[in-house]
Scaffold this active site. Structure first.
Site, PDB file in Angstrom:
ATOM      1  N   HIS A   1       1.054   5.230   1.070  1.00 53.02           N
ATOM      2  CA  HIS A   1       0.497   6.296   1.905  1.00 53.02           C
ATOM      3  C   HIS A   1       0.652   7.597   1.136  1.00 53.02           C
ATOM      4  O   HIS A   1       1.759   7.936   0.702  1.00 53.02           O
ATOM      5  CB  HIS A   1       1.280   6.436   3.217  1.00 53.02           C
ATOM      6  CG  HIS A   1       1.168   5.263   4.125  1.00 53.02           C
ATOM      7  ND1 HIS A   1       0.320   5.238   5.213  1.00 53.02           N
ATOM      8  CD2 HIS A   1       1.817   4.071   4.124  1.00 53.02           C
ATOM      9  CE1 HIS A   1       0.455   4.086   5.838  1.00 53.02           C
ATOM     10  NE2 HIS A   1       1.356   3.349   5.192  1.00 53.02           N
TER      11      HIS A   1
ATOM     12  N   HIS B   1       0.839  -1.196   0.000  1.00 50.48           N
ATOM     13  CA  HIS B   1       0.000   0.000   0.000  1.00 50.48           C
ATOM     14  C   HIS B   1       0.874   1.245   0.000  1.00 50.48           C
ATOM     15  O   HIS B   1       1.988   1.245   0.504  1.00 50.48           O
ATOM     16  CB  HIS B   1      -0.961   0.007   1.191  1.00 50.48           C
ATOM     17  CG  HIS B   1      -0.330  -0.172   2.536  1.00 50.48           C
ATOM     18  ND1 HIS B   1       0.163  -1.401   2.971  1.00 50.48           N
ATOM     19  CD2 HIS B   1      -0.106   0.689   3.545  1.00 50.48           C
ATOM     20  CE1 HIS B   1       0.651  -1.263   4.199  1.00 50.48           C
ATOM     21  NE2 HIS B   1       0.519   0.002   4.564  1.00 50.48           N
TER      22      HIS B   1
END
Length: 168
Positions: free
Chosen positions: A156, A154
């Protein structure tokens, strides 16, 4: 040696100001050092406790709409949603909908190039959508020492305030 360059108005100090801003010792107001330390400590503990695995994660539950999230962008490949513990006024997580063995950046293979590029391009789109015209930061944590606590790659997207350097 810092090279000074003139802008269109003949102001030669603007580049110097930008460069020296990276070394500024004056920080914007921040959270209490105790609260910041506690949050950092709990994130670190979570990362150290997490076991790298290809098993389903909380992100899989978010993708499957089993856990609610505040989605800001979605297409057939990626999902972007607000972090529940934001570290900046804008803190969005961008994840691939299909993990395909990509638990972290260190697990990337050549076959992942398209989705990795898609994650970064989506970050750019979401930053524009969120009005982060003055800049933003992209972070990908990898492994225990990188403070990765969810083993589903992922990105950010952080913005809405002046970022500091080094990041931590």
């Amino acid at each position: 040696m810092i090279k000074r360059s003139s802008n269109s108005n003949g102001n030669s100090s603007s580049r110097l100001a930008v460069i020296s801003s990276h070394f500024s010792t004056v920080s914007p107001p921040q959270k209490s050092p105790i609260l910041t330390s506690m949050a950092a400590s709990s994130e670190k503990e979570a990362a150290l406790a997490a076991l790298p695995s290809d098993s389903p994660t909380i992100f899989d539950k978010i993708i499957n709409k089993e856990i609610p999230s505040k989605v800001v962008f979605e297409d057939d490949k990626v999902l972007a949603f607000r972090d529940i513990s934001p570290q900046a006024p804008t803190h969005i997580l961008i994840i691939p909908k299909v993990k395909d063995g990509l638990t972290g950046l260190s697990q990337a293979e050549e076959r992942h190039c398209d989705i990795l590029g898609r994650l970064l391009y989506t970050a750019k789109l979401v930053a524009k959508q969120e009005g982060l015209d003055d800049g933003f930061r992209i972070v990908i944590n990898d492994g225990p020492n990188g403070c990765q606590s969810v083993y589903h790659i992922h990105v950010h997207l952080l913005g809405g305030r002046q970022m500091n350097w080094p990041p931590g």
